[in-house]
Design a protein around this motif. Structure first.
Motif, PDB file in Angstrom:
ATOM      1  N   TRP A 268      25.193 -95.254 -64.682  1.00  0.00           N
ATOM      2  CA  TRP A 268      24.119 -95.750 -65.558  1.00  0.00           C
ATOM      3  C   TRP A 268      24.162 -97.282 -65.486  1.00  0.00           C
ATOM      4  CZ3 TRP A 268      27.628 -91.933 -67.102  1.00  0.00           C
ATOM      5  CH2 TRP A 268      27.089 -90.664 -67.315  1.00  0.00           C
ATOM      6  N   PRO A 269      23.510 -97.847 -64.464  1.00  0.00           N
ATOM      7  CA  PRO A 269      23.693 -99.296 -64.179  1.00  0.00           C
ATOM      8  C   PRO A 269      23.336-100.208 -65.347  1.00  0.00           C
ATOM      9  CG  PRO A 269      22.598 -98.189 -62.353  1.00  0.00           C
ATOM     10  CD  PRO A 269      22.640 -97.189 -63.475  1.00  0.00           C
ATOM     11  N   GLU A 270      22.492 -99.745 -66.252  1.00  0.00           N
ATOM     12  CA  GLU A 270      22.090-100.631 -67.342  1.00  0.00           C
ATOM     13  C   GLU A 270      22.979-100.511 -68.580  1.00  0.00           C
ATOM     14  OE1 GLU A 270      17.455-101.406 -66.921  1.00  0.00           O
ATOM     15  OE2 GLU A 270      17.865 -99.287 -67.293  1.00  0.00           O
ATOM     16  N   ALA A 271      24.019 -99.696 -68.482  1.00  0.00           N
ATOM     17  CA  ALA A 271      24.867 -99.473 -69.653  1.00  0.00           C
ATOM     18  C   ALA A 271      25.906-100.573 -69.824  1.00  0.00           C
ATOM     19  CB  ALA A 271      25.569 -98.127 -69.519  1.00  0.00           C
ATOM     20  N   LYS A 272      26.207-100.871 -71.079  1.00  0.00           N
ATOM     21  CA  LYS A 272      27.347-101.737 -71.397  1.00  0.00           C
ATOM     22  C   LYS A 272      28.265-100.976 -72.353  1.00  0.00           C
ATOM     23  CE  LYS A 272      28.793-106.271 -73.050  1.00  0.00           C
ATOM     24  NZ  LYS A 272      28.406-107.532 -73.699  1.00  0.00           N
ATOM     25  N   THR A 273      29.560-100.992 -72.054  1.00  0.00           N
ATOM     26  CA  THR A 273      30.510-100.136 -72.770  1.00  0.00           C
ATOM     27  C   THR A 273      31.612-100.962 -73.416  1.00  0.00           C
ATOM     28  OG1 THR A 273      30.119 -98.401 -71.121  1.00  0.00           O
ATOM     29  CG2 THR A 273      32.093 -98.173 -72.482  1.00  0.00           C
ATOM     30  N   ALA A 274      31.996-100.590 -74.630  1.00  0.00           N
ATOM     31  CA  ALA A 274      33.183-101.156 -75.282  1.00  0.00           C
ATOM     32  C   ALA A 274      33.966-100.005 -75.902  1.00  0.00           C
ATOM     33  CB  ALA A 274      32.796-102.169 -76.354  1.00  0.00           C
ATOM     34  N   ILE A 275      35.264-100.056 -75.761  1.00  0.00           N
ATOM     35  CA  ILE A 275      36.109 -98.983 -76.300  1.00  0.00           C
ATOM     36  C   ILE A 275      37.345 -99.588 -76.954  1.00  0.00           C
ATOM     37  CG2 ILE A 275      37.374 -96.848 -75.797  1.00  0.00           C
ATOM     38  CD1 ILE A 275      35.806 -96.660 -73.148  1.00  0.00           C
ATOM     39  N   THR A 276      37.636 -99.162 -78.168  1.00  0.00           N
ATOM     40  CA  THR A 276      38.891 -99.525 -78.822  1.00  0.00           C
ATOM     41  C   THR A 276      39.617 -98.256 -79.240  1.00  0.00           C
ATOM     42  OG1 THR A 276      37.953-101.597 -79.670  1.00  0.00           O
ATOM     43  CG2 THR A 276      39.953-100.780 -80.736  1.00  0.00           C
ATOM     44  N   HIS A 277      40.889 -98.173 -78.888  1.00  0.00           N
ATOM     45  CA  HIS A 277      41.710 -97.029 -79.292  1.00  0.00           C
ATOM     46  C   HIS A 277      42.861 -97.541 -80.136  1.00  0.00           C
ATOM     47  CE1 HIS A 277      43.741 -93.227 -79.291  1.00  0.00           C
ATOM     48  NE2 HIS A 277      42.883 -92.690 -78.438  1.00  0.00           N
ATOM     49  N   ARG A 278      43.083 -96.860 -81.247  1.00  0.00           N
ATOM     50  CA  ARG A 278      44.185 -97.267 -82.113  1.00  0.00           C
ATOM     51  C   ARG A 278      45.452 -96.472 -81.771  1.00  0.00           C
ATOM     52  NH1 ARG A 278      44.105 -96.865 -88.731  1.00  0.00           N
ATOM     53  NH2 ARG A 278      46.234 -97.619 -89.066  1.00  0.00           N
ATOM     54  N   ILE A 279      46.603 -97.101 -81.963  1.00  0.00           N
ATOM     55  CA  ILE A 279      47.870 -96.388 -81.823  1.00  0.00           C
ATOM     56  C   ILE A 279      48.713 -96.607 -83.077  1.00  0.00           C
ATOM     57  CG2 ILE A 279      47.933 -96.433 -79.304  1.00  0.00           C
ATOM     58  CD1 ILE A 279      49.767 -98.901 -79.488  1.00  0.00           C
ATOM     59  N   GLY A 280      49.852 -95.929 -83.134  1.00  0.00           N
ATOM     60  CA  GLY A 280      50.712 -96.007 -84.315  1.00  0.00           C
ATOM     61  C   GLY A 280      50.456 -94.804 -85.205  1.00  0.00           C
ATOM     62  N   LYS A 281      50.826 -94.936 -86.480  1.00  0.00           N
ATOM     63  CA  LYS A 281      50.664 -93.821 -87.422  1.00  0.00           C
ATOM     64  C   LYS A 281      49.245 -93.792 -87.965  1.00  0.00           C
ATOM     65  CE  LYS A 281      52.663 -91.868 -91.665  1.00  0.00           C
ATOM     66  NZ  LYS A 281      51.686 -92.068 -92.749  1.00  0.00           N
ATOM     67  N   LEU A 282      48.616 -92.641 -87.861  1.00  0.00           N
ATOM     68  CA  LEU A 282      47.259 -92.484 -88.392  1.00  0.00           C
ATOM     69  C   LEU A 282      47.217 -91.318 -89.377  1.00  0.00           C
ATOM     70  CD1 LEU A 282      46.623 -94.128 -85.672  1.00  0.00           C
ATOM     71  CD2 LEU A 282      44.357 -93.128 -85.878  1.00  0.00           C
ATOM     72  N   ASP A 283      46.587 -91.565 -90.504  1.00  0.00           N
ATOM     73  CA  ASP A 283      46.441 -90.510 -91.511  1.00  0.00           C
ATOM     74  C   ASP A 283      45.157 -89.726 -91.290  1.00  0.00           C
ATOM     75  OD1 ASP A 283      48.824 -91.049 -93.007  1.00  0.00           O
ATOM     76  OD2 ASP A 283      47.855 -92.901 -93.700  1.00  0.00           O
ATOM     77  N   ILE A 284      45.032 -88.634 -92.001  1.00  0.00           N
ATOM     78  CA  ILE A 284      43.833 -87.804 -91.916  1.00  0.00           C
ATOM     79  C   ILE A 284      42.592 -88.672 -92.175  1.00  0.00           C
ATOM     80  CG2 ILE A 284      42.618 -85.790 -92.877  1.00  0.00           C
ATOM     81  CD1 ILE A 284      45.312 -85.231 -91.405  1.00  0.00           C
ATOM     82  N   SER A 285      41.583 -88.509 -91.338  1.00  0.00           N
ATOM     83  CA  SER A 285      40.300 -89.223 -91.422  1.00  0.00           C
ATOM     84  C   SER A 285      40.357 -90.672 -90.927  1.00  0.00           C
ATOM     85  CB  SER A 285      39.692 -89.186 -92.836  1.00  0.00           C
ATOM     86  OG  SER A 285      39.269 -87.869 -93.147  1.00  0.00           O
ATOM     87  N   ASP A 286      41.529 -91.130 -90.557  1.00  0.00           N
ATOM     88  CA  ASP A 286      41.585 -92.469 -89.937  1.00  0.00           C
ATOM     89  C   ASP A 286      40.857 -92.440 -88.592  1.00  0.00           C
ATOM     90  OD1 ASP A 286      42.966 -93.729 -91.934  1.00  0.00           O
ATOM     91  OD2 ASP A 286      44.893 -93.783 -90.889  1.00  0.00           O
ATOM     92  N   VAL A 287      40.316 -93.581 -88.219  1.00  0.00           N
ATOM     93  CA  VAL A 287      39.588 -93.694 -86.954  1.00  0.00           C
ATOM     94  C   VAL A 287      40.572 -93.957 -85.817  1.00  0.00           C
ATOM     95  CG1 VAL A 287      37.912 -95.074 -85.661  1.00  0.00           C
ATOM     96  CG2 VAL A 287      37.482 -94.495 -88.068  1.00  0.00           C
ATOM     97  N   ALA A 288      40.597 -93.048 -84.839  1.00  0.00           N
ATOM     98  CA  ALA A 288      41.524 -93.187 -83.710  1.00  0.00           C
ATOM     99  C   ALA A 288      40.866 -93.912 -82.541  1.00  0.00           C
ATOM    100  CB  ALA A 288      42.006 -91.811 -83.257  1.00  0.00           C
ATOM    101  N   VAL A 289      39.581 -93.666 -82.347  1.00  0.00           N
ATOM    102  CA  VAL A 289      38.920 -94.273 -81.195  1.00  0.00           C
ATOM    103  C   VAL A 289      37.446 -94.539 -81.522  1.00  0.00           C
ATOM    104  CG1 VAL A 289      38.326 -92.038 -80.141  1.00  0.00           C
ATOM    105  CG2 VAL A 289      38.519 -94.062 -78.685  1.00  0.00           C
TER     106      VAL A 289
END
Lengths: 76, 156, 156, 76
Positions: C73-94
């Motif tokens: 998809w040549p016109e796409a721009k992508t950003a990704i953040t992934h979290r690490i460490g301890k995550l609780d229920i409903s925390d955002v992982a990615v």
């Protein structure tokens, strides 16, 4: 009484977003023809909502109805 | 729940707020759609947009879309906020958040929501260009509606 | 551009920040995926998760995924953040944000990204239950890999 | 020298996330067999990255390589 609401391009064409008219026991289709004649607008692709619900052309007006004329939407 | 899941507002939208309304322990995926104001459409430069809504009905229709989603994807939870008023290039016009236990459903339900918004929610946008303005008619990208809007001359 | 489009972080993720990296005048649509910690998986209750990463390589692989998206998809721009460490229920992982001029591409590219993350990005999660813990193997929902992880007994 | 990195379940099994070994001109496959014997782990489904890029089993080690053993990933 019947309340009429016009939005977007229709509001500009009619010159007013809201008005009241006398109640008549007519259908939406008939009301649309009246509006078209009176304001010189084309309501062919305009949907109508009665009391915030889309309505069929053959639905008959009830006293107190709020009739909204809804040109093709372009939200999103 | 006191949160308003379906909102039309004249204030800037915080994506975080919309997403938070649908995050819950049983959902592992939230698909979010963020609609922003694009500068060029068909090669023509937009300066800014003006959105208008039949607000009370629009919020009802947003809720109806969420009910339709619930019928098709029973485990989905949906929140939608649409902004109105003057919006500049890159401003956020709409945020749709759908959470589901599994991600495939979230994407599908989210796409369904934006398609339906463009069909039934009474919100309109007016484009402001350097050389004029125009109320935009039906913009479903999947289908062309050349007659889908009152012509300028019909409205004169 | 000084922004880091591909990040592995031990800090909570702000969805707004990730989306802002891909919003631009030529894009009208941003599809966002938010992966959160689900409480129940196959009927078993998770108390919390611990994510571990091979951070430098993970960020490289996220960038590779964005390149793959760009090829499709040549016109796409992508950003990704992934979290690490301890995550609780409903925390955002990615959070995955993909902007495109037209929305269909944004959804498709976004789905591609999450599938690829689950294939090639060296990040692992450990589930903590009331009665034990386990490193989770391949979790592609589209395909079962019963032998996709080292068995506990093999690791003893 | 060769640097070995272990992650997640493998790190726990090996008891260490990082170690150095003497360089030998062997393949990744041969290195995997050595590790399996030495630490009693199963590397059948474990991918290997050399200097942060996934590598084939028949790739030969080079002095200074950083070899990461990557169990099936579970991010996202």
């Amino acid at each position: 009484m019947i309340t009429l609401l016009f939005f977007a391009s229709l509001k500009e064409a009619v010159g007013n977003g809201q008005m009241s008219i006398e109640y008549e026991p007519i259908t939406i289709e008939q009301l649309k023809r009246q509006i078209e004649v009176k304001y010189g607008v084309n309501l062919q692709n305009v949907m109508v909502a009665v009391n915030e619900e889309y309505a069929q052309e053959n639905q008959r007006l009830q006293p107190g109805d709020v009739i909204a004329f809804i040109p093709p939407v372009s939200g999103g | 729940m006191n949160e308003t899941l379906f909102m039309v507002t004249d204030q800037p939208i915080l994506i975080e707020d919309v997403v938070r309304k649908v995050v819950r322990p049983e959902a592992g995926a939230v698909a979010v759609f963020v609609g922003t104001v694009r500068e060029f459409t068909n090669g023509k430069r937009t300066l800014f947009l003006q959105y208008e809504a039949y607000t009370t009905m629009a919020e009802k229709m947003l809720e109806r879309i969420a009910q339709e989603i619930k019928e098709r994807w029973p485990e989905a939870k949906t929140a939608i906020t649409h902004r109105i008023g003057k919006l500049d290039i890159s401003d956020v016009a709409v945020v749709i958040a759908v959470s589901t236990p599994h991600r495939k459903d979230a994407y599908e339900a989210n796409q369904y929501a934006i398609e339906r918004i463009k069909q039934i929610v009474p919100i309109w946008k007016k484009e402001y260009w350097e050389d004029g303005t125009q109320w935009v008619g039906n913009q479903l990208e999947t289908k062309e509606y050349p007659d889908g809007k009152p012509k300028e001359e019909d409205l004169a």
